[in-house]
Every structure is written in C-alpha cells, then in structure tokens.
Design a protein around this motif. Structure first.
Motif, mmCIF file in Angstrom:
data_model
loop_
_atom_site.group_PDB
_atom_site.id
_atom_site.type_symbol
_atom_site.label_atom_id
_atom_site.label_comp_id
_atom_site.label_asym_id
_atom_site.label_seq_id
_atom_site.Cartn_x
_atom_site.Cartn_y
_atom_site.Cartn_z
ATOM 1 N N ILE A 1 0.820 -1.202 0.000
ATOM 2 C CA ILE A 1 0.000 0.000 0.000
ATOM 3 C C ILE A 1 0.858 1.258 0.000
ATOM 4 C CG2 ILE A 1 -0.144 0.009 2.516
ATOM 5 C CD1 ILE A 1 -2.830 1.168 -0.029
ATOM 6 N N GLN A 2 2.120 1.158 0.443
ATOM 7 C CA GLN A 2 2.990 2.336 0.501
ATOM 8 C C GLN A 2 3.177 2.979 -0.870
ATOM 9 O OE1 GLN A 2 3.495 -0.506 1.982
ATOM 10 N NE2 GLN A 2 4.202 -0.220 4.077
ATOM 11 N N LEU A 3 3.058 2.192 -1.935
ATOM 12 C CA LEU A 3 3.224 2.744 -3.278
ATOM 13 C C LEU A 3 2.119 3.729 -3.641
ATOM 14 C CD1 LEU A 3 4.300 -0.430 -5.311
ATOM 15 C CD2 LEU A 3 5.759 1.417 -4.489
ATOM 16 N N PHE A 4 0.973 3.617 -3.000
ATOM 17 C CA PHE A 4 -0.184 4.427 -3.370
ATOM 18 C C PHE A 4 -0.514 5.507 -2.335
ATOM 19 C CE2 PHE A 4 -0.767 0.077 -4.974
ATOM 20 C CZ PHE A 4 -0.809 0.322 -6.344
ATOM 21 N N LEU A 5 0.247 5.591 -1.261
ATOM 22 C CA LEU A 5 -0.089 6.536 -0.206
ATOM 23 C C LEU A 5 -0.050 7.981 -0.702
ATOM 24 C CD1 LEU A 5 1.528 5.219 3.100
ATOM 25 C CD2 LEU A 5 -0.874 5.298 2.451
ATOM 26 N N PHE A 6 1.006 8.359 -1.437
ATOM 27 C CA PHE A 6 1.117 9.751 -1.880
ATOM 28 C C PHE A 6 0.003 10.137 -2.851
ATOM 29 C CE2 PHE A 6 2.703 13.038 -4.770
ATOM 30 C CZ PHE A 6 2.954 14.057 -3.853
ATOM 31 N N PRO A 7 -0.251 9.383 -3.937
ATOM 32 C CA PRO A 7 -1.367 9.771 -4.818
ATOM 33 C C PRO A 7 -2.724 9.724 -4.127
ATOM 34 C CG PRO A 7 -0.467 7.643 -5.461
ATOM 35 C CD PRO A 7 0.487 8.230 -4.474
ATOM 36 N N LEU A 8 -2.922 8.751 -3.227
ATOM 37 C CA LEU A 8 -4.184 8.690 -2.491
ATOM 38 C C LEU A 8 -4.348 9.907 -1.578
ATOM 39 C CD1 LEU A 8 -4.480 4.913 -1.489
ATOM 40 C CD2 LEU A 8 -6.049 6.202 -2.945
ATOM 41 N N TYR A 9 -3.276 10.271 -0.902
ATOM 42 C CA TYR A 9 -3.353 11.433 -0.018
ATOM 43 C C TYR A 9 -3.631 12.705 -0.823
ATOM 44 C CZ TYR A 9 -2.271 14.630 3.780
ATOM 45 O OH TYR A 9 -2.357 15.604 4.738
ATOM 46 N N TYR A 10 -2.999 12.827 -1.975
ATOM 47 C CA TYR A 10 -3.227 13.995 -2.828
ATOM 48 C C TYR A 10 -4.692 14.064 -3.274
ATOM 49 C CZ TYR A 10 -2.796 17.203 -6.779
ATOM 50 O OH TYR A 10 -2.965 18.236 -7.658
ATOM 51 N N ALA A 11 -5.226 12.907 -3.689
ATOM 52 C CA ALA A 11 -6.619 12.874 -4.129
ATOM 53 C C ALA A 11 -7.580 13.153 -2.975
ATOM 54 C CB ALA A 11 -6.929 11.515 -4.758
ATOM 55 N N PHE A 12 -7.316 12.587 -1.816
ATOM 56 C CA PHE A 12 -8.188 12.810 -0.665
ATOM 57 C C PHE A 12 -8.132 14.263 -0.204
ATOM 58 C CE2 PHE A 12 -9.892 8.890 1.534
ATOM 59 C CZ PHE A 12 -9.842 8.113 0.386
ATOM 60 N N ALA A 13 -6.942 14.856 -0.270
ATOM 61 C CA ALA A 13 -6.813 16.255 0.122
ATOM 62 C C ALA A 13 -7.586 17.156 -0.843
ATOM 63 C CB ALA A 13 -5.349 16.659 0.171
ATOM 64 N N LYS A 14 -7.522 16.862 -2.133
ATOM 65 C CA LYS A 14 -8.251 17.648 -3.128
ATOM 66 C C LYS A 14 -9.756 17.528 -2.927
ATOM 67 C CE LYS A 14 -5.263 19.678 -5.893
ATOM 68 N NZ LYS A 14 -5.284 21.146 -6.137
ATOM 69 N N LEU A 15 -10.209 16.333 -2.522
ATOM 70 C CA LEU A 15 -11.640 16.105 -2.314
ATOM 71 C C LEU A 15 -12.101 16.459 -0.900
ATOM 72 C CD1 LEU A 15 -11.942 12.667 -4.157
ATOM 73 C CD2 LEU A 15 -12.707 14.902 -5.001
ATOM 74 N N ASN A 16 -11.164 16.956 -0.083
ATOM 75 C CA ASN A 16 -11.467 17.338 1.296
ATOM 76 C C ASN A 16 -11.999 16.145 2.110
ATOM 77 O OD1 ASN A 16 -11.537 19.172 3.434
ATOM 78 N ND2 ASN A 16 -13.656 19.780 3.013
ATOM 79 N N LEU A 17 -11.331 14.997 1.937
ATOM 80 C CA LEU A 17 -11.748 13.774 2.622
ATOM 81 C C LEU A 17 -10.768 13.343 3.711
ATOM 82 C CD1 LEU A 17 -13.028 11.639 -0.398
ATOM 83 C CD2 LEU A 17 -14.392 12.839 1.323
ATOM 84 N N ILE A 18 -9.751 14.159 3.994
ATOM 85 C CA ILE A 18 -8.838 13.837 5.085
ATOM 86 C C ILE A 18 -9.597 13.931 6.404
ATOM 87 C CG2 ILE A 18 -6.713 14.488 6.268
ATOM 88 C CD1 ILE A 18 -6.260 13.356 3.507
ATOM 89 N N GLY A 19 -9.545 12.875 7.183
ATOM 90 C CA GLY A 19 -10.289 12.811 8.436
ATOM 91 C C GLY A 19 -11.674 12.227 8.297
ATOM 92 N N ASN A 20 -12.019 11.774 7.092
ATOM 93 C CA ASN A 20 -13.334 11.176 6.846
ATOM 94 C C ASN A 20 -13.223 9.659 7.043
ATOM 95 O OD1 ASN A 20 -15.588 9.945 5.266
ATOM 96 N ND2 ASN A 20 -16.069 12.084 4.861
ATOM 97 N N ILE A 21 -13.909 9.140 8.040
ATOM 98 C CA ILE A 21 -13.782 7.723 8.393
ATOM 99 C C ILE A 21 -14.347 6.803 7.313
ATOM 100 C CG2 ILE A 21 -14.514 5.956 10.056
ATOM 101 C CD1 ILE A 21 -14.239 8.010 12.254
ATOM 102 N N PRO A 22 -15.571 7.037 6.784
ATOM 103 C CA PRO A 22 -16.058 6.162 5.707
ATOM 104 C C PRO A 22 -15.151 6.166 4.474
ATOM 105 C CG PRO A 22 -17.877 7.417 6.636
ATOM 106 C CD PRO A 22 -16.624 7.994 7.210
ATOM 107 N N ALA A 23 -14.589 7.331 4.125
ATOM 108 C CA ALA A 23 -13.689 7.390 2.973
ATOM 109 C C ALA A 23 -12.411 6.592 3.243
ATOM 110 C CB ALA A 23 -13.348 8.838 2.649
#
Length: 280
Positions: free
Chosen positions: A122-144
C-alpha cells in the motif's frame, strides 16, 4: 513389536504436547506481563517487572482511559471497522459468486489480477491517495478511509469467498433457477445461508485487521477527533513514554476488546476456515 510402536507413539505425543505448551507460553507470557504491570506503579515496574503487585492500582486504568481518549477512539474504531466489513462482505460476496463458476469471460485474468494485487504494498499508493483525498477534502473522513482499507483487504476476501462458493453444489443453484429465481434471489436466499460461515470468517478477519491497522489510519485520519483507539494509544508514547504503568494499562484497554471478541467468535472462525478448506 506392537509394544515398541505404542511407546514410540506415546513419546511422539509427549513431544508434540511439549512443543505446543512451549509455544503457548511464548505467546502468553508477554501478554501476562503487560496485564501484571498494568496494576503496578511505574517505580514498581522499574524495580522488578516480573513481580506480582501487592496493591492493585486501578487508577492506572482511569488515567489511561482519560488521557488516551479511548471513549471517542473506540467509537471511531467501530465506525472504521464496521464500514470496512460492510464494504468487504458485499463486494467480496458478489465477486466470489461470479468468479467461482467462471460466469463471465476473463475470470482467469481477474483472478490473476487479484493475486497480483495481494503482493503490491500500500505504501506505493499513499502519496497519490493522499493527494486525491486532500483535493476532495476527505482527510479525516472515516467512511472514505474505510474504502482504502477495503481495497487493501479485498483480494484476500475475494479468494476466501470464492472458495466457499466453490463448495456449494451446482445442483442447488440449478434448482433455484428452474423455480424461477433470478440472480439476486439466488445469491440472497440460496447461496447466502450456505456460505454464511465464509461471511463470518471474512468478517472476523477483516474486522481484526482494520481494528489494528495503523499506516493508513494515521495518514488519513488526522486530528484527535478522528483518532481510532490504536492511534489514541500510540499518541500517548510521546507524553507518557516514561510512565510505563499508564502505557501498560492503555495496552490492556486496547487489546481486551479484541481478545474478548475473538474468544467469543473463535468457534465460528474455525468452523468457517475448515468448511472453506475443501476446494481452492
């Protein structure tokens, strides 16, 4: 000849039981030390961590519960694990049903894809996932965040559910089809009761893994209000790293629900693993 073979079997059984008891002690001794030291003061732990406490200091648990914010952390952990289990059970059941009978073209390719996905960290996808979640304002969203955990655990779950569906007699589905049942009715009314041990097994496995997960939850669940019980415990290491009594009590609070849950569900877990181990 018969007496010597009987003695040989006895010695083999004794050796097997000795090894099993030794492994049991190796597994339980650290947990026992944590429980014992949770009731002692920090000075007593430093003086002799192997000693039995003369006075049970229950205030360690009160302070650990308060400082670790476990009341809020357990609620978040239940939300995260519950959402992950729900997504996994629905998706892996449908995928396992389709892939078990090669009902679509390219089933072999899909199985190969899931097999390869199990080897990708999963470490390979952490940076792109974090970037996408930050853009969608989903950081801290438990269901996401549970969606990411579901994607991590999905390949194994699909393989397990496919194995359980392979054990269902083909005649059972054919009879339902003759009676006029559609695919949804076949899965829900015919297949689901038969593969229910598999659902329980997958639910227990995924629940334990998502409850203890750290890397993804610490990355995407930022802020104390979004901390799970595991993150709440680990956040105490900085402030209470030198107070071993509080950390030991926090460890007991953290692992007690997991141990109780597994002890209550172990019969269903073992039955599910055994019933799903016939075909693969």
């Amino acid at each position: 000849m018969g007496v010597s073979s009987k003695k040989k079997r006895i010695w083999i059984n004794v050796l097997i039981h000795f090894v099993l008891i030794l492994l049991l002690l190796i597994c339980l001794l650290p947990i026992a030390l944590v429980v014992i030291n949770a009731f002692k003061t920090n000075a007593e732990i430093v003086r002799n961590p192997l000693s039995i406490p003369k006075v049970l200091h229950l205030e360690n648990f009160i302070q650990a519960w308060t400082t670790g914010k476990f009341a809020h952390g357990f609620i978040n952990s239940i939300k995260l694990s519950g959402c992950t289990i729900l997504i996994i059970l629905v998706c892996s059941t449908l995928a396992g049903y389709v892939l078990s009978g090669y009902r679509i073209k390219g089933s072999g390719i899909i199985l190969t894809y899931f097999m390869m996905a199990m080897t990708v960290p999963i470490q390979l996808f952490l940076f792109p996932l974090y970037y996408a979640f930050a853009k969608l304002n989903l950081i801290g969203n438990i269901p996401a965040t549970s969606l990411i955990l579901s994607a991590m655990f999905m390949p194994l779950s699909v393989f397990l559910m496919r194995t359980f569906f392979l054990n269902v007699p083909k005649e059972l589905e054919d009879a339902a089809r003759i009676d006029g049942a559609n695919t949804g009715q076949v899965i829900w009314h015919v297949m689901r009761p038969v593969v229910s041990p598999g659902l329980i097994t997958v639910g227990i496995l995924i629940g334990l893994q998502s409850w203890n997960e750290y890397l993804v939850s610490s990355t995407f669940l930022q802020g104390e209000k979004n901390f799970t019980a595991t993150l709440g415990f680990l956040s105490m290491n900085g402030s209470y790293g030198s107070n071993m009594s509080i950390l030991m009590a926090s460890s007991v609070i953290l692992i007690a629900p997991i141990v109780v849950f597994f002890l209550c569900a172990q019969r269903y877990f073992v039955d599910g693993m055994v019933s799903g181990a016939v075909k693969g």
